[in-house]
Design a protein around this motif. Structure first.
Motif, mmCIF file in Angstrom:
data_model
loop_
_atom_site.group_PDB
_atom_site.id
_atom_site.type_symbol
_atom_site.label_atom_id
_atom_site.label_comp_id
_atom_site.label_asym_id
_atom_site.label_seq_id
_atom_site.Cartn_x
_atom_site.Cartn_y
_atom_site.Cartn_z
ATOM 1 N N ILE A 59 0.856 -1.204 0.000
ATOM 2 C CA ILE A 59 0.000 0.000 0.000
ATOM 3 C C ILE A 59 0.890 1.251 0.000
ATOM 4 C CG2 ILE A 59 -1.729 1.310 1.309
ATOM 5 C CD1 ILE A 59 -2.649 -1.419 2.519
ATOM 6 N N THR A 60 1.935 1.219 0.823
ATOM 7 C CA THR A 60 2.859 2.364 0.920
ATOM 8 C C THR A 60 3.486 2.659 -0.443
ATOM 9 O OG1 THR A 60 3.359 1.762 3.192
ATOM 10 C CG2 THR A 60 4.951 3.182 2.107
ATOM 11 N N ASP A 61 3.960 1.629 -1.111
ATOM 12 C CA ASP A 61 4.619 1.830 -2.411
ATOM 13 C C ASP A 61 3.648 2.425 -3.428
ATOM 14 O OD1 ASP A 61 6.867 0.792 -1.269
ATOM 15 O OD2 ASP A 61 6.697 -1.197 -2.165
ATOM 16 N N ARG A 62 2.413 1.949 -3.387
ATOM 17 C CA ARG A 62 1.414 2.469 -4.329
ATOM 18 C C ARG A 62 1.148 3.954 -4.052
ATOM 19 N NH1 ARG A 62 -3.716 2.340 -3.206
ATOM 20 N NH2 ARG A 62 -3.630 0.522 -1.852
ATOM 21 N N LEU A 63 1.022 4.303 -2.778
ATOM 22 C CA LEU A 63 0.745 5.707 -2.430
ATOM 23 C C LEU A 63 1.914 6.610 -2.794
ATOM 24 C CD1 LEU A 63 -0.967 5.186 1.056
ATOM 25 C CD2 LEU A 63 -2.087 5.872 -1.081
ATOM 26 N N LEU A 64 3.128 6.115 -2.561
ATOM 27 C CA LEU A 64 4.309 6.933 -2.880
ATOM 28 C C LEU A 64 4.441 7.130 -4.387
ATOM 29 C CD1 LEU A 64 6.863 5.589 -0.241
ATOM 30 C CD2 LEU A 64 5.922 7.909 -0.374
ATOM 31 N N GLN A 83 -4.182 8.039 3.937
ATOM 32 C CA GLN A 83 -4.584 6.918 3.099
ATOM 33 C C GLN A 83 -4.108 5.580 3.648
ATOM 34 O OE1 GLN A 83 -6.396 6.490 0.341
ATOM 35 N NE2 GLN A 83 -7.077 8.555 0.702
ATOM 36 N N LEU A 84 -2.883 5.566 4.149
ATOM 37 C CA LEU A 84 -2.273 4.285 4.524
ATOM 38 C C LEU A 84 -3.055 3.545 5.620
ATOM 39 C CD1 LEU A 84 -0.008 2.177 4.464
ATOM 40 C CD2 LEU A 84 1.416 3.742 5.783
ATOM 41 N N PRO A 85 -3.308 4.167 6.776
ATOM 42 C CA PRO A 85 -4.043 3.427 7.810
ATOM 43 C C PRO A 85 -5.440 3.039 7.350
ATOM 44 C CG PRO A 85 -3.090 5.434 8.718
ATOM 45 C CD PRO A 85 -2.913 5.512 7.241
ATOM 46 N N PHE A 119 11.320 8.439 3.000
ATOM 47 C CA PHE A 119 12.625 9.115 2.898
ATOM 48 C C PHE A 119 13.517 8.467 1.827
ATOM 49 C CE2 PHE A 119 11.294 10.866 7.025
ATOM 50 C CZ PHE A 119 11.465 12.210 6.726
ATOM 51 N N THR A 120 13.170 7.272 1.391
ATOM 52 C CA THR A 120 13.865 6.681 0.240
ATOM 53 C C THR A 120 13.330 7.311 -1.054
ATOM 54 O OG1 THR A 120 14.042 4.633 1.489
ATOM 55 C CG2 THR A 120 14.442 4.477 -0.887
ATOM 56 N N ALA A 121 12.005 7.449 -1.129
ATOM 57 C CA ALA A 121 11.404 8.009 -2.352
ATOM 58 C C ALA A 121 11.642 9.520 -2.466
ATOM 59 C CB ALA A 121 9.905 7.712 -2.370
ATOM 60 N N PHE A 122 11.682 10.207 -1.328
ATOM 61 C CA PHE A 122 11.856 11.668 -1.311
ATOM 62 C C PHE A 122 13.063 12.017 -0.432
ATOM 63 C CE2 PHE A 122 7.422 11.104 -2.378
ATOM 64 C CZ PHE A 122 7.064 12.173 -3.178
ATOM 65 N N PRO A 123 14.288 11.676 -0.876
ATOM 66 C CA PRO A 123 15.443 11.856 0.015
ATOM 67 C C PRO A 123 15.729 13.326 0.341
ATOM 68 C CG PRO A 123 16.134 11.145 -2.183
ATOM 69 C CD PRO A 123 14.643 11.085 -2.163
ATOM 70 N N ASP A 124 15.299 14.236 -0.527
ATOM 71 C CA ASP A 124 15.591 15.657 -0.279
ATOM 72 C C ASP A 124 14.327 16.435 0.081
ATOM 73 O OD1 ASP A 124 14.491 15.162 -2.704
ATOM 74 O OD2 ASP A 124 15.804 16.489 -3.867
ATOM 75 N N ALA A 125 13.374 15.733 0.712
ATOM 76 C CA ALA A 125 12.113 16.408 1.077
ATOM 77 C C ALA A 125 12.342 17.434 2.178
ATOM 78 C CB ALA A 125 11.096 15.374 1.552
ATOM 79 N N VAL A 126 11.615 18.545 2.063
ATOM 80 C CA VAL A 126 11.571 19.518 3.163
ATOM 81 C C VAL A 126 10.113 19.980 3.296
ATOM 82 C CG1 VAL A 126 13.935 20.442 3.023
ATOM 83 C CG2 VAL A 126 12.161 21.404 1.546
#
Ligand code: HEM
Length: 414
Positions: free
Chosen positions: A120-125, A147-149, A371-378
């Motif tokens: 589910i997490t992978d689909r949402l990301l 969405q996840l829970p 944090f893997t999909a968005f390593p430079d998120a702020v």
């Protein structure tokens, strides 16, 4: 201020940290007003542990709260005490009701859920990445944490996806403390009607899920009344959504606003579980939990307090998580804090949260994958622009807009 001066809790929770600090300053057990209902709030972890395991404290208003009927008529949080399920049961009744649901959340079942949560997490990301690519702002709460829970609970309960939209609003309103009595009453009734329809649907379409198990306990073995069945579903859906949404939002917020802590987690991915517990300690997503009642008078001389028979009690979980008697420098977010997991954010004793392992698994998988999909998120806005949920109970943010580091700098320079 003394413990008997009443602290009126802010229904909009505009400054939770300051309010909790004020509550602790009044002593381990102190009077609060919760939408017009006065109660003893317990904010010291040692007192909380004591009272949550004391059989002179009950959660059953029908047996131990003579003002029950009147309160249900006038109090916007009426649903929290009017439901008939394990949450509002005492003693043997509680054990019997909890036994029906408990096995669905044991360690083994949670382990089985991990691949489902990951999927589910992978689909949402993937959807968030696509949304970002199309130039839209990503809101970590609406697009991910919310969405996840929901998807996880729907999977556990065997609820088809087309019901999701109808469920989301009434469940989130259960935690709102901004509704007036009429709106709160309608919301509770709408939720019960929706779940009554869902039970009928599941009677026709049984499956390998918790709803079907509960229907069997009702129809086949007569271990639940129809109201207990509906109210147990209200509990599992409410407990499973908003609380975990809050935990996921709060964990991301803490890591995004503490880059050194995020760096520790990046270098040592096994620390993510500790980061989730440190968030539960520092920012418990269930801040106040209504209600308990004194079965008999309880004297707490060291606190200068006597709780009279039948007086209501509220557990102040977020205030307890920042108590300096237990946690060194309690406002600091420290993923390596040695005693973080001794927090009480999931409660303690017989009513301790059944979904705790599931919630922690969801938050751990969500943050690691994010944090893997968005390593430079702020965070896309300044911290003081983040607005809290309008709720005495739920401790989280209404939105958490996300951008990339480079993009924020470009916008700020422009
Ligand atoms: C971060 C997420 C969560 C938090 C902070 C949380 C917190 C709590 C707390 C504090 C209690 C104890 C209430 C009391 O003081 O009596 C509780 C009870 C409960 N929780 Fe959770 N919860 C979370 C997630 C979940 C999930 C995912 C589920 C299931 C899907 C769940 C199911 C329950 C149930 C069934 C109870 C009632 C237990 C009883 O009365 O015996 N919770 N939760």
């Amino acid at each position: 201020m003394s413990p008997t001066d009443v602290l009126v809790l802010d229904p909009k929770a505009r400054d939770r940290v300051a309010e909790d600090r004020e509550l602790r300053s009044r002593g381990p057990v102190a009077r609060v007003d919760l939408l017009g209902l006065e109660a003893w709030a317990v904010s010291h972890p040692a007192y909380l542990k004591r009272l949550l395991t004391d059989n002179r404290v009950s959660k059953d208003p029908r047996r131990h709260y003579p003002d029950f009927e009147q309160t249900v008529q006038r109090w916007p949080l009426w649903l929290w005490i009017a439901v008939e399920n394990m949450f509002t049961a005492y003693g043997a009744d509680h054990r019997a009701l909890r036994k029906l649901v408990g096995p669905a959340f044991n360690h083994r079942r949670t382990q089985v859920m991990r691949p489902v949560i990951q999927e589910i997490t992978d689909r949402l990301l993937a959807r968030m990445l696509a949304k970002e690519k199309a130039g839209a702002v990503v809101d970590l709460r609406a697009d991910f944490a919310q969405q996840l829970p929901m998807d996880v609970i729907h999977h556990l309960m065997g609820m088809p996806v087309e019901w999701q939209k109808a469920m989301a609003e009434p469940v989130s309103k259960v935690f709102s403390t901004s509704l007036d009595m009429a709106a709160a009453l309608k919301n509770g009734e709408d939720l019960a009607a929706l779940l009554t329809d869902f039970i009928e649907y599941k009677r026709k379409h049984p499956g390998d899920d918790l709803t079907t198990d509960l229907i069997r306990a009702r129809d086949g073995e007569n271990r639940l009344s129809e109201k207990q069945l509906v109210d147990t579903l209200i509990l599992v859906f409410s407990a499973g959504y908003e609380t975990t949404v809050g935990l996921i939002v709060n964990t991301h917020r803490n890591l995004l606003t503490h880059p050194r802590q995020l760096e520790i987690v990046r270098r040592n991915p096994e620390v993510m579980g500790a980061a989730v517990h440190e968030t539960l300690r520092r920012d418990a997503s269930v801040a106040f939990l209504p209600l308990r009642y004194a079965v008999k008078a309880i004297d707490l001389p060291e606190a200068g307090v006597r709780i009279e028979k039948h007086q209501p009690i509220v557990a102040a979980y977020s205030a307890a998580g920042r108590h300096a008697d237990v946690f060194d420098q309690p406002d600091v977010f420290d993923v390596l804090r040695p005693n973080a997991s001794s927090h009480l954010a999931f409660g303690h004793g017989t009513h301790m949260c059944l979904g705790a392992p599931l919630a922690v698994a969801e938050a751990e998988i969500a943050t690691t994958s994010f944090f893997t999909a968005f390593p430079d998120a702020v965070i896309a806005v300044d911290e003081d622009q983040l607005t809290p949920m309008e709720s005495i109970i739920s401790n989280s943010l209404r939105e958490l807009p996300i951008t990339r580091r480079g993009e924020k700098q470009t916008r700020e320079a422009a």
